[in-house]
Design a protein around this motif. Structure first.
Motif, PDB file in Angstrom:
ATOM      1  N   UNK A   8      33.955  34.734  72.768  1.00  0.00           N
ATOM      2  CA  UNK A   8      35.134  34.004  72.330  1.00  0.00           C
ATOM      3  C   UNK A   8      36.250  34.959  71.936  1.00  0.00           C
ATOM      4  N   UNK A   9      35.895  36.213  71.636  1.00  0.00           N
ATOM      5  CA  UNK A   9      36.937  37.189  71.321  1.00  0.00           C
ATOM      6  C   UNK A   9      37.837  37.373  72.530  1.00  0.00           C
ATOM      7  N   UNK A  10      37.208  37.587  73.659  1.00  0.00           N
ATOM      8  CA  UNK A  10      38.000  37.764  74.865  1.00  0.00           C
ATOM      9  C   UNK A  10      38.616  36.449  75.316  1.00  0.00           C
ATOM     10  N   UNK A  11      38.181  35.366  74.699  1.00  0.00           N
ATOM     11  CA  UNK A  11      38.746  34.091  75.081  1.00  0.00           C
ATOM     12  C   UNK A  11      38.403  33.697  76.494  1.00  0.00           C
ATOM     13  N   UNK A  12      37.344  34.302  77.010  1.00  0.00           N
ATOM     14  CA  UNK A  12      37.047  34.109  78.411  1.00  0.00           C
ATOM     15  C   UNK A  12      36.017  33.023  78.646  1.00  0.00           C
ATOM     16  N   UNK A  13      35.043  32.969  77.794  1.00  0.00           N
ATOM     17  CA  UNK A  13      33.954  32.030  78.011  1.00  0.00           C
ATOM     18  C   UNK A  13      34.231  30.766  77.217  1.00  0.00           C
ATOM     19  N   UNK A  14      34.197  29.643  77.867  1.00  0.00           N
ATOM     20  CA  UNK A  14      34.511  28.395  77.172  1.00  0.00           C
ATOM     21  C   UNK A  14      33.324  27.847  76.408  1.00  0.00           C
ATOM     22  N   UNK A  15      32.406  28.717  76.009  1.00  0.00           N
ATOM     23  CA  UNK A  15      31.274  28.236  75.233  1.00  0.00           C
ATOM     24  C   UNK A  15      31.206  29.000  73.929  1.00  0.00           C
ATOM     25  N   UNK A  16      30.786  28.338  72.897  1.00  0.00           N
ATOM     26  CA  UNK A  16      30.602  29.020  71.616  1.00  0.00           C
ATOM     27  C   UNK A  16      29.294  28.556  71.014  1.00  0.00           C
ATOM     28  N   UNK A  17      28.692  29.438  70.216  1.00  0.00           N
ATOM     29  CA  UNK A  17      27.368  29.110  69.699  1.00  0.00           C
ATOM     30  C   UNK A  17      27.389  27.819  68.900  1.00  0.00           C
ATOM     31  N   UNK A  18      26.293  27.118  68.952  1.00  0.00           N
ATOM     32  CA  UNK A  18      26.128  25.951  68.113  1.00  0.00           C
ATOM     33  C   UNK A  18      26.378  26.352  66.658  1.00  0.00           C
ATOM     34  N   UNK A  19      27.153  25.575  65.940  1.00  0.00           N
ATOM     35  CA  UNK A  19      27.412  25.940  64.543  1.00  0.00           C
ATOM     36  C   UNK A  19      26.102  26.119  63.789  1.00  0.00           C
ATOM     37  N   UNK A  20      26.006  27.225  63.079  1.00  0.00           N
ATOM     38  CA  UNK A  20      24.800  27.489  62.326  1.00  0.00           C
ATOM     39  C   UNK A  20      23.759  28.276  63.088  1.00  0.00           C
ATOM     40  N   UNK A  21      23.997  28.510  64.374  1.00  0.00           N
ATOM     41  CA  UNK A  21      23.005  29.241  65.157  1.00  0.00           C
ATOM     42  C   UNK A  21      22.902  30.693  64.702  1.00  0.00           C
ATOM     43  N   UNK A  22      23.984  31.233  64.163  1.00  0.00           N
ATOM     44  CA  UNK A  22      23.979  32.639  63.787  1.00  0.00           C
ATOM     45  C   UNK A  22      23.381  32.861  62.405  1.00  0.00           C
ATOM     46  N   UNK A  23      23.265  31.804  61.637  1.00  0.00           N
ATOM     47  CA  UNK A  23      22.862  31.997  60.240  1.00  0.00           C
ATOM     48  C   UNK A  23      21.486  32.623  60.074  1.00  0.00           C
ATOM     49  N   UNK A  24      20.455  32.150  60.802  1.00  0.00           N
ATOM     50  CA  UNK A  24      19.151  32.806  60.628  1.00  0.00           C
ATOM     51  C   UNK A  24      19.189  34.290  60.961  1.00  0.00           C
ATOM     52  N   UNK A  25      20.183  34.699  61.755  1.00  0.00           N
ATOM     53  CA  UNK A  25      20.258  36.101  62.118  1.00  0.00           C
ATOM     54  C   UNK A  25      20.683  36.970  60.948  1.00  0.00           C
TER      55      UNK A  25
END
Lengths: 189, 189
Positions: free
Chosen positions: A106-123
DNA sequence: CCACGTTACGTAACAGTGTTATGCAATACT
DNA sequence: AGTATTGCATAACACTGTTACGTAACGTGG
């Protein structure tokens, strides 16, 4: 009346796996829906039935990536902060395309997908715990800020290394060692 | 025989400017060559005559971005390390799409353009000088490693902030302040 | 056991992309 | 003035994600 047929789970997994391996091999940029479907022995419409579209398929791959990443972090949690840092880098270098999708897409704004909210939290949960353990008397805000600092440091070095940034005059190994040492010093004090 | 006509510099600049503004507005992902050409009042083939293709046009935009970024850093150099860090973040937040292209594009593997080799060097030269000034007795390797650490810290926080990462429990302002303070402490000692 | 309503998914079309072959007007030298 | 050479518009190509359509397979009510 008839009951709806459940989605075919084996086809779903096969699509997910071929998508993941194709992304890992060629990069997320040049992977087309058609090539994924053909490699999985099906047609593009299957992706629309099972996932909804290309973005959702990529999101599913990405969520799998977060799960693997979180597992790697939790496995390293026992070793403390330094082990977490080393596992972080190792996972990223082992899965460069996935890491790029997860944190750089999403930084590059290239991929129109973003992680499910909360998916990063367990990490980052293990990192939270390790920082809290290293700063016994600190307030929640201080701990949270420190988590941000450490995460930023580690993510920054890893993502610069992955982009193939110049590294004019230093090795990423040495920089990473220095960063981990400094984190340990400023938290272990 | 005839002499070749020089490339039309005004059309080149107009294409560059409309490309940059369109990228800043919609993100580099969804900008098409056709829309850029149409907005510039020309056709797609002009881009091929003047730049060589879409990748080269993006590279030109990106090199302009590096020039602007380097100017911002050099302007802040007099203020020392902290001023450099704050200028770094300010520029990135002011030009999120450009920053993503410059440092995250190839990470996501989405954009087939990468900065001209050496384009990034003037950007980190002020940081190099500031670190060297803060560590008078250090060896070149130590200085270089420290540059990597500081750059990684700053870039990591900024890029996490730009991706819209969760920031569960902290503010990016606070994390950035803490990081700059820690850098100052570990270098000023 | 069997027709039926519902679904999975292959076929084929559509709009949009980057890229390229073709052609014409404009140019700068002889 | 004539001419070789270029800039760039037009239109085609191969490819992309997406979607209407049709068909084969399925689980269930009778």
């Amino acid at each position: 009346m008839a009951r709806p047929l459940l989605h075919d789970e084996t086809l779903r997994r096969r699509l997910l796996d071929t998508a993941a391996s194709r992304i890992a091999h060629d990069g997320a940029a040049s992977v087309s829906l058609r090539s994924i479907a053909a490699a999985a022995g099906t047609s593009t419409t299957a992706v629309y039935s099972l996932f909804g579209g290309k973005a959702e398929l990529l999101t599913a791959v990405l969520d799998d990536g977060f799960a693997s990443f979180a597992a790697s972090q939790q496995q390293a949690a026992a070793g403390g902060l330094e082990a977490l840092g080393r596992a972080y880098r190792r996972w990223a270098l082992d899965h460069p395309a996935l890491y790029g999708l997860m944190f750089g897409g999403s930084l590059a704004g290239q991929v129109p997908c973003q992680p499910t909210p909360g998916a990063a939290e367990p990490s980052i949960a293990p990192l939270f715990a390790a920082v809290a353990a290293a700063l016994p008397g600190a307030s929640d805000d201080e701990i949270a800020s420190m988590v941000g600092v450490v995460w930023g440091q580690v993510h920054g070095l890893v993502s610069l290394e992955l982009t193939g940034a110049p590294a004019a005059g230093w090795s990423w190994d040495a920089a990473y060692d220095a960063a981990l040492g400094q984190i340990g010093r400023s938290l272990g004090r």
